[in-house]
Motif scaffolding. Sequence first.
Motif, short mmCIF file in Angstrom:
data_model
loop_
_atom_site.label_atom_id
_atom_site.label_comp_id
_atom_site.label_asym_id
_atom_site.label_seq_id
_atom_site.Cartn_x
_atom_site.Cartn_y
_atom_site.Cartn_z
N THR A 208 -11.14 19.09 4.39
CA THR A 208 -11.83 18.09 3.58
C THR A 208 -11.22 16.73 3.80
N ALA A 209 -12.04 15.69 3.93
CA ALA A 209 -11.54 14.36 4.13
C ALA A 209 -10.73 13.94 2.94
N SER A 210 -9.70 13.16 3.19
CA SER A 210 -8.90 12.68 2.08
C SER A 210 -8.49 11.26 2.34
N SER A 211 -8.38 10.49 1.32
CA SER A 211 -7.91 9.13 1.41
C SER A 211 -7.49 8.71 0.02
N THR A 212 -6.89 7.57 -0.10
CA THR A 212 -6.55 7.06 -1.41
C THR A 212 -7.54 6.00 -1.84
N SER B 144 0.83 -1.20 0.00
CA SER B 144 0.00 0.00 0.00
C SER B 144 0.86 1.25 0.00
N ALA B 145 2.02 1.18 0.67
CA ALA B 145 2.92 2.34 0.71
C ALA B 145 3.44 2.67 -0.68
N ALA B 146 3.80 1.63 -1.45
CA ALA B 146 4.29 1.84 -2.82
C ALA B 146 3.19 2.43 -3.69
N PHE B 147 1.99 1.89 -3.56
CA PHE B 147 0.87 2.40 -4.34
C PHE B 147 0.59 3.86 -4.00
#
Length: 338
Positions: free
Chosen positions: A329-333, A82-85
């Motif tokens: 604002t909420a943020s996520s991947t 997940s870190a690489a992505f």
Amino acid sequence: MLKIKKMLTVLTGITAALSCTAVPTVVSAEEMPETTVVNNDVSATSVVLVYQAMSRADYLEMYNDCYDTAKTEASENTDGSSAAFEEIFEKMLADRIETYALQALADLNLERENCTFDSVYPVVQCSLTEEQLQAAESMASVAKVLPLDVWTTPEDAGVQPFDYVAQSDPSSVISDKLMAQINAGKQAIEVTMLYKDIDLSDIIEEVRQKGEIYEGSLDPDVYTPDEINEMTGVYKEKLNAELVAAATAARQKEICDSLGIAVEDVTFVGITRMICTLTPEQIYKAAESDWLYKGITLREEFVSSDDLGLVTTAPADEITTTETSAVTTASSTEKPTA
């Protein structure tokens, strides 16, 4: 959404030919420096430009394209973690937003490497000559020109994030599957949606003030300092919980009243998600409201709170020890729901 690193440094030796002085990186608008960048050229002014953002549909298309490409590249060229992505995804999205911003501000001839772009809001930090300032103030693509030393937060400047729900186009926030059922003539449709979280600033201030009054009412001749601190903490935590519960209930009733439905007919999940059965007319009314966050989907489309960008109210222990709060604002991947 994104894990943005603060990478601003002070630049010196700026010449009149240089159009910007901020360090090239993408940061959150909340992390922009509060003081003007040191500039030896008095003819250059450090500013924050608010430019016309792309449409929400275009942003989601760009976001999802970067998301899919980053997933593929991470699985093929890295260990697939997940870190690489996230690292690949953040760079891809940042590059695309930078390119869009420079195109929107093309008449100013800004240099990419001398600007600080934002990944969530349509803002660019840079330094402009007097000629560029005059040009920026007359450009249709520039909504605001704000001196860097008065810049605080996007909310204070009235800046909406890229994925802000466009109120003028309700269909843009209604999922394709939901729209298909509306077009098919279905009159009672079970939907799920998010509403904007309550504003904690007033609650935080009330808890702080009343906490101080309560603490001052405790007799130091009767209680030790540790006992006073503990009793004050318990008082503030209880008061915070009561105020948040009351404000949340009021927000839920306000939303239900606006749709013409009873609170009892809605299932509220967590803080800001609701599930209910609406008519097409009520769905369109929700899509045009100022309380909707993200989009409206069929109940069966819901997967997890992360997929909908769920925002939750800060925990009580966090609120009772914090005197100020900036709403972001909420943020996520996670891939956003269109």
